[in-house]
Design a protein around this motif. Structure first.
Motif, PDB file in Angstrom:
ATOM      1  N   LYS A 167       0.743  -1.246  -0.087  1.00 18.73           N
ATOM      2  CA  LYS A 167      -0.122  -0.027  -0.026  1.00 18.73           C
ATOM      3  C   LYS A 167       0.861   1.230  -0.092  1.00 18.73           C
ATOM      4  O   LYS A 167       0.406   2.173  -0.592  1.00 18.73           O
ATOM      5  CB  LYS A 167      -0.601  -0.015   1.437  1.00 18.73           C
ATOM      6  CG  LYS A 167      -2.340  -0.687   1.032  1.00 18.73           C
ATOM      7  CD  LYS A 167      -3.158  -0.518   2.400  1.00 18.73           C
ATOM      8  CE  LYS A 167      -3.839  -1.517   2.493  1.00 18.73           C
ATOM      9  NZ  LYS A 167      -4.294  -1.584   4.027  1.00 18.73           N
ATOM     10  N   ALA A 168       2.026   1.207   0.811  1.00 14.32           N
ATOM     11  CA  ALA A 168       2.914   2.360   0.723  1.00 14.32           C
ATOM     12  C   ALA A 168       3.887   2.635  -0.516  1.00 14.32           C
ATOM     13  O   ALA A 168       4.513   3.255  -0.786  1.00 14.32           O
ATOM     14  CB  ALA A 168       3.864   2.136   2.121  1.00 14.32           C
ATOM     15  N   GLY A 169       3.517   1.448  -1.421  1.00 13.94           N
ATOM     16  CA  GLY A 169       4.371   1.678  -2.798  1.00 13.94           C
ATOM     17  C   GLY A 169       5.582   1.077  -2.886  1.00 13.94           C
ATOM     18  O   GLY A 169       6.198   1.272  -3.582  1.00 13.94           O
ATOM     19  N   HIS A 170       6.055   0.242  -1.818  1.00 14.54           N
ATOM     20  CA  HIS A 170       7.174  -0.694  -1.758  1.00 14.54           C
ATOM     21  C   HIS A 170       7.193  -1.862  -2.592  1.00 14.54           C
ATOM     22  O   HIS A 170       6.014  -2.551  -2.287  1.00 14.54           O
ATOM     23  CB  HIS A 170       7.597  -0.761  -0.059  1.00 14.54           C
ATOM     24  CG  HIS A 170       7.570   0.614   0.658  1.00 14.54           C
ATOM     25  ND1 HIS A 170       7.525   0.625   1.819  1.00 14.54           N
ATOM     26  CD2 HIS A 170       7.672   1.996   0.126  1.00 14.54           C
ATOM     27  CE1 HIS A 170       7.306   2.047   2.136  1.00 14.54           C
ATOM     28  NE2 HIS A 170       7.479   2.605   1.151  1.00 14.54           N
ATOM     29  N   MET A 171       8.317  -2.162  -3.100  1.00 13.53           N
ATOM     30  CA  MET A 171       8.158  -3.624  -3.848  1.00 13.53           C
ATOM     31  C   MET A 171       8.925  -4.814  -3.197  1.00 13.53           C
ATOM     32  O   MET A 171       9.985  -4.808  -2.744  1.00 13.53           O
ATOM     33  CB  MET A 171       8.863  -2.984  -5.306  1.00 13.53           C
ATOM     34  CG  MET A 171       7.551  -2.870  -6.225  1.00 13.53           C
ATOM     35  SD  MET A 171       8.854  -2.188  -7.783  1.00 13.53           S
ATOM     36  CE  MET A 171       9.113  -0.581  -7.351  1.00 13.53           C
ATOM     37  N   PRO A 172       8.125  -5.798  -3.268  1.00 13.39           N
ATOM     38  CA  PRO A 172       8.662  -7.074  -2.591  1.00 13.39           C
ATOM     39  C   PRO A 172       9.463  -7.710  -3.355  1.00 13.39           C
ATOM     40  O   PRO A 172       9.325  -7.751  -4.676  1.00 13.39           O
ATOM     41  CB  PRO A 172       7.419  -7.829  -2.281  1.00 13.39           C
ATOM     42  CG  PRO A 172       6.358  -7.454  -3.298  1.00 13.39           C
ATOM     43  CD  PRO A 172       6.564  -5.890  -3.463  1.00 13.39           C
ATOM     44  N   MET A 173      10.521  -8.250  -2.960  1.00 15.72           N
ATOM     45  CA  MET A 173      11.478  -8.986  -3.512  1.00 15.72           C
ATOM     46  C   MET A 173      12.321 -10.078  -2.533  1.00 15.72           C
ATOM     47  O   MET A 173      11.611 -10.083  -1.462  1.00 15.72           O
ATOM     48  CB  MET A 173      12.612  -8.281  -4.366  1.00 15.72           C
ATOM     49  CG  MET A 173      13.152  -7.153  -3.364  1.00 15.72           C
ATOM     50  SD  MET A 173      14.868  -6.854  -3.458  1.00 15.72           S
ATOM     51  CE  MET A 173      15.787  -7.668  -4.380  1.00 15.72           C
ATOM     52  N   LEU A 174      13.304 -10.869  -2.968  1.00 12.16           N
ATOM     53  CA  LEU A 174      13.686 -11.498  -1.954  1.00 12.16           C
ATOM     54  C   LEU A 174      15.328 -11.822  -2.472  1.00 12.16           C
ATOM     55  O   LEU A 174      15.647 -11.795  -3.412  1.00 12.16           O
ATOM     56  CB  LEU A 174      13.158 -13.196  -2.158  1.00 12.16           C
ATOM     57  CG  LEU A 174      13.176 -13.963  -0.990  1.00 12.16           C
ATOM     58  CD1 LEU A 174      12.545 -13.186   0.095  1.00 12.16           C
ATOM     59  CD2 LEU A 174      12.575 -15.352  -1.363  1.00 12.16           C
ATOM     60  N   MET A 175      16.117 -11.764  -1.427  1.00  9.23           N
ATOM     61  CA  MET A 175      17.280 -11.942  -1.330  1.00  9.23           C
ATOM     62  C   MET A 175      17.963 -13.256  -0.667  1.00  9.23           C
ATOM     63  O   MET A 175      17.121 -13.586   0.138  1.00  9.23           O
ATOM     64  CB  MET A 175      18.281 -10.655  -0.800  1.00  9.23           C
ATOM     65  CG  MET A 175      18.337  -9.434  -1.882  1.00  9.23           C
ATOM     66  SD  MET A 175      19.026  -8.137  -0.952  1.00  9.23           S
ATOM     67  CE  MET A 175      17.561  -7.424   0.056  1.00  9.23           C
ATOM     68  N   PRO A 176      18.946 -13.802  -1.210  1.00  9.70           N
ATOM     69  CA  PRO A 176      19.625 -15.237  -0.704  1.00  9.70           C
ATOM     70  C   PRO A 176      20.002 -14.910   0.779  1.00  9.70           C
ATOM     71  O   PRO A 176      20.295 -14.036   1.268  1.00  9.70           O
ATOM     72  CB  PRO A 176      20.408 -15.630  -1.605  1.00  9.70           C
ATOM     73  CG  PRO A 176      21.088 -14.301  -2.241  1.00  9.70           C
ATOM     74  CD  PRO A 176      19.871 -13.357  -2.198  1.00  9.70           C
ATOM     75  N   THR A 177      19.677 -16.163   1.479  1.00 12.04           N
ATOM     76  CA  THR A 177      20.213 -16.037   2.901  1.00 12.04           C
ATOM     77  C   THR A 177      21.822 -16.080   2.873  1.00 12.04           C
ATOM     78  O   THR A 177      22.434 -15.565   3.661  1.00 12.04           O
ATOM     79  CB  THR A 177      19.592 -17.312   3.613  1.00 12.04           C
ATOM     80  OG1 THR A 177      20.003 -18.839   3.194  1.00 12.04           O
ATOM     81  CG2 THR A 177      18.168 -17.338   3.492  1.00 12.04           C
ATOM     82  N   ILE A 178      22.186 -16.952   2.262  1.00 13.88           N
ATOM     83  CA  ILE A 178      23.655 -17.417   1.923  1.00 13.88           C
ATOM     84  C   ILE A 178      24.542 -16.052   0.925  1.00 13.88           C
ATOM     85  O   ILE A 178      23.900 -16.317  -0.016  1.00 13.88           O
ATOM     86  CB  ILE A 178      24.225 -18.486   1.600  1.00 13.88           C
ATOM     87  CG1 ILE A 178      23.726 -19.492   2.417  1.00 13.88           C
ATOM     88  CG2 ILE A 178      25.598 -18.723   1.479  1.00 13.88           C
ATOM     89  CD1 ILE A 178      23.732 -19.615   3.873  1.00 13.88           C
ATOM     90  N   GLN A 179      25.304 -15.374   1.571  1.00 17.27           N
ATOM     91  CA  GLN A 179      25.859 -14.393   0.579  1.00 17.27           C
ATOM     92  C   GLN A 179      27.458 -14.514   0.869  1.00 17.27           C
ATOM     93  O   GLN A 179      27.936 -14.933   1.514  1.00 17.27           O
ATOM     94  CB  GLN A 179      25.329 -13.012   1.179  1.00 17.27           C
ATOM     95  CG  GLN A 179      23.866 -12.696   1.045  1.00 17.27           C
ATOM     96  CD  GLN A 179      23.277 -11.555   1.460  1.00 17.27           C
ATOM     97  OE1 GLN A 179      24.218 -10.566   2.021  1.00 17.27           O
ATOM     98  NE2 GLN A 179      22.123 -11.327   1.602  1.00 17.27           N
ATOM     99  N   SER A 180      27.968 -14.142  -0.380  1.00 20.92           N
ATOM    100  CA  SER A 180      29.484 -14.027  -0.552  1.00 20.92           C
ATOM    101  C   SER A 180      30.045 -12.783   0.454  1.00 20.92           C
ATOM    102  O   SER A 180      29.363 -11.796   0.784  1.00 20.92           O
ATOM    103  CB  SER A 180      30.083 -13.374  -1.965  1.00 20.92           C
ATOM    104  OG  SER A 180      31.165 -13.043  -1.861  1.00 20.92           O
TER     105      SER A 180
END
Lengths: 445, 445
Positions: free
Chosen positions: A63-76
């Motif tokens: 509703k506030a105009g923010h966009m959902p996405m997803l980043m991985p749990t394991i990162q470099s």
């Protein structure tokens, strides 16, 4: 759901390891099970509430105009070296080597990765403003995890990141988050007070924590009691309207409310004495504006209107999704068990059959079950062959806001009983009236 | 969603690292971004499809009577030592030491943990049958991750586990999973053929893999072409009906269909020659019955009807949720881009404004946007100031099944154009007719 088929392993005894009420009740109500120190499995009832809270957060963010996405749990580790936080973060970061001996980590937060995504794909001020968020599992290797999901090691968090051309735009994003958070918490039946806070390892000048007042809170807080009279309610918000968001931010943050980290005795003493309060609070969210800290370190620039490169102004904004279950229970329980607010209850109403096997009672329960389900509600029907006392105790423990009690005696007079978990008040009415009443209650929620 | 506000970083060039079409198209359509080898961030469009697929899996599992829950990603090595798999699993297991030097791991699957939950809470045959499942991130440290999300290291998987008193009950659970999977894949526009397979490190005798035929598949498969004529459709299923589930299982598995691991030339040669096919397939799911393998090793027993302890019969059942995005694209694309099946499309229809800034065209687009949204659909409106060719190319690339094209010339005659992404066929109609048509299309989905 029928209790006879449900996996709801309630515990009769208080588990010894639970030091606070929410931890104790989540274990006793069969919502979670510890798998290692500070790491939990979410059993069906716990998962159901977790998902409801997640859904509310998603709805309000969008509703506030923010966009959902997803980043991985394991990162470099590489990006974290670029920002300088790989060494700063200390032992709370879970560091991992993969099979090729590369340094990896389990994400405790994601400023670095989101900044990398931004700089790879966005090059012009025309693509701003931009706010991306995710709800993802995080890990912080707490030295002494405790209090169940309130201070676990693996936890579920909403983390959002705004990218703006100017400080003014970024402060609007800050206000937008503050406003959307106020509504988010109220939908969960919580009063979460934004308090001036300290920025800690994220960095930055402007930050508010959202705190729920509770005796078991980890922070000492100081506030003007007038802040607890503020409610957000059903306001119509235009999240593009800077003035509107700014004025709500001011309404909710002008009165004195600070954690001990930023507490200022002299300013506090300007509050009329009868309104000065000291209490404890549970942190359920935090918003930050940190300017160009990460965009400078990681070279996240866009071409400005004059053609020159500009480092973007950023902020990050978190809600502790799994922790909220604990906070809600701390704020809403009694000595019999949990009292779920209607916005997050796992099931909308319980049906207790006082005499399982009695033809009329069974039929009346089935009918209630069918009608509530047809109305888009989820009843939990205790259809087990157990004595009434045990069924009531379970219903009170798991804390559904409404219970319909069905027995042969009442049915002779054509009535069942509708009971509020919160007040304990019971009212006799026909089954049809009970269905209509429960539908009404949730129509607004 | 308005494209001017969306974060949709489409790439003009084919990325060099992508060896197969789904990987290439997911990168080009701005759905994913690699963060490390075999590890991806899901950008808003990718996340939206991932979530739709997840929702379908949840719905179909719950229809089958299976209960959602969630287990943590980081688990202690102890349970894996108990089953003997800690040493067996090899380098694909991501092993971790926490700050107290305890052996942990990132879950590649969860037989051990679910068995531990079961034995802690279930002690009587009366609590069976029980099937629990989760959709959770998993990690397998592939030596050579490739093909984008098709063979990544961090991946999203549905894994379900059944606990039954007898082999017969456990085989019913097996059949229930097979039936629910058939419907799950069909809702995503996929034909996934159950094939007799090898059990690998999970163990067990009975297992079927679900394979989608595609040239880029990693497995060689052999089948009777008659299996591809079978469709599940809208059958009414009573998942408690053992005979019904059994007969559907037989219908879909009696004809020859095997992967190379279990292929038997002699049996294959009994299929009439004109129906013998060799092809490649992508594995999108697998079901196992493995009896008491884990319940014996981990002492998961219940009290049977005669009072004696019985090791429970178990099976596990997986769907590769993140991998499905790749499989769907491999099965449904053309040289312009993705062609989303209606069941999983990120947006229901695209709206292309041929002349942004033209008063009438803008107003007609806004009206379409409003009406589709009011009907509960999600349109993606390309409201950017770009030339028509660029807008069409983007819409074709991202692959929404329906496009409504709006331009001043058509509007003079009161019409817009509705175009099918799949057939390319365009039909002129009034805007109201276009809305009604799109509503109709999705009413059944």
């Amino acid at each position: 759901m029928r209790m006879s088929r449900y996996f709801l392993p309630v515990l009769k005894e208080d588990p010894a390891e639970a030091a606070i009420v929410s931890h104790r009740l989540m274990l006793r109500a069969g919502m979670i099970k510890q798998s290692s120190a500070g790491i939990y499995s979410w059993l069906p009832m716990g998962f159901k509430v977790l998902r409801k809270i997640e859904d509310i957060v998603h709805e309000e963010q969008q509703k506030a105009g923010h966009m959902p996405m997803l980043m991985p749990t394991i990162q470099s580790a590489d990006l974290w070296r670029e920002s300088g936080r790989y060494d700063d973060y200390g032992e709370e970061m879970l560091r991992i080597k993969d099979r090729h001996d590369r340094d990896m980590l389990f994400t405790p937060t994601a400023e670095e990765l989101i900044t990398d995504i931004f700089r790879s794909h966005v090059s012009s001020y025309k693509d701003l403003p931009l706010t991306l968020y995710q709800i993802q599992w995080k890990f912080r290797d707490e030295r002494r995890p405790r209090f169940g999901v309130m201070r676990g090691r693996e936890f579920y968090m909403k983390d959002g990141y705004n990218f703006d051309l100017t400080k003014e735009d970024a402060l609007h994003a800050y206000n937008r988050h503050l406003v959307s958070y106020l509504r988010t918490y109220e939908r969960m039946g919580l009063q979460a007070i934004p308090m001036r806070a300290d920025s800690g390892p994220i960095g930055g000048d402007d930050t508010h924590e959202f705190l729920v007042l509770a005796d078991t809170g980890e922070s000492e807080v100081f506030y003007d009691s007038a802040v607890t009279d503020l409610t957000f309610g059903d306001r119509e918000i235009d999240f593009d309207d800077k003035a509107q968001c700014q004025s709500i931010m001011e309404e909710f943050t002008t009165k004195y409310a600070r954690t001990d980290e930023t507490h200022d005795e002299a300013v506090f003493n300007e509050v009329p004495e009868e309104r000065r309060r000291t209490a404890r609070g549970i942190e359920v969210g935090q918003i930050f504006y940190f300017g160009t800290k990460y965009s400078d370190a990681m070279n996240a620039k866009v071409q400005g209107p004059d053609g020159k490169p500009v480092a973007v102004h950023m902020g990050s904004h978190g809600i502790g999704v799994s922790r909220l279950l604990g906070a809600i229970i701390e704020a809403s329980h009694d000595d019999k068990g949990i009292i779920w607010p209607e916005g997050v209850t796992p099931y909308h109403a319980g049906i207790v059959n006082l005499k399982q096997g009695d033809e009329e009672a069974d039929a009346a329960c089935e009918q209630l079950y069918k009608e509530l389900t047809a109305a888009g509600l989820e009843p939990l029907y205790d259809d087990r062959k157990e004595r009434a006392g045990g069924k009531f105790a379970t219903m009170d423990l798991i804390g559904l806001p409404w219970r319909i009690t069905v027995g042969p005696r009442g049915l002779k007079n054509g009535v069942v009983e509708l009971t509020s978990r919160k007040t304990g008040e019971s009212t006799e009415m026909t089954p049809a009236e009970a269905v209509a009443r429960v539908k009404d209650i949730y129509a607004g929620a």
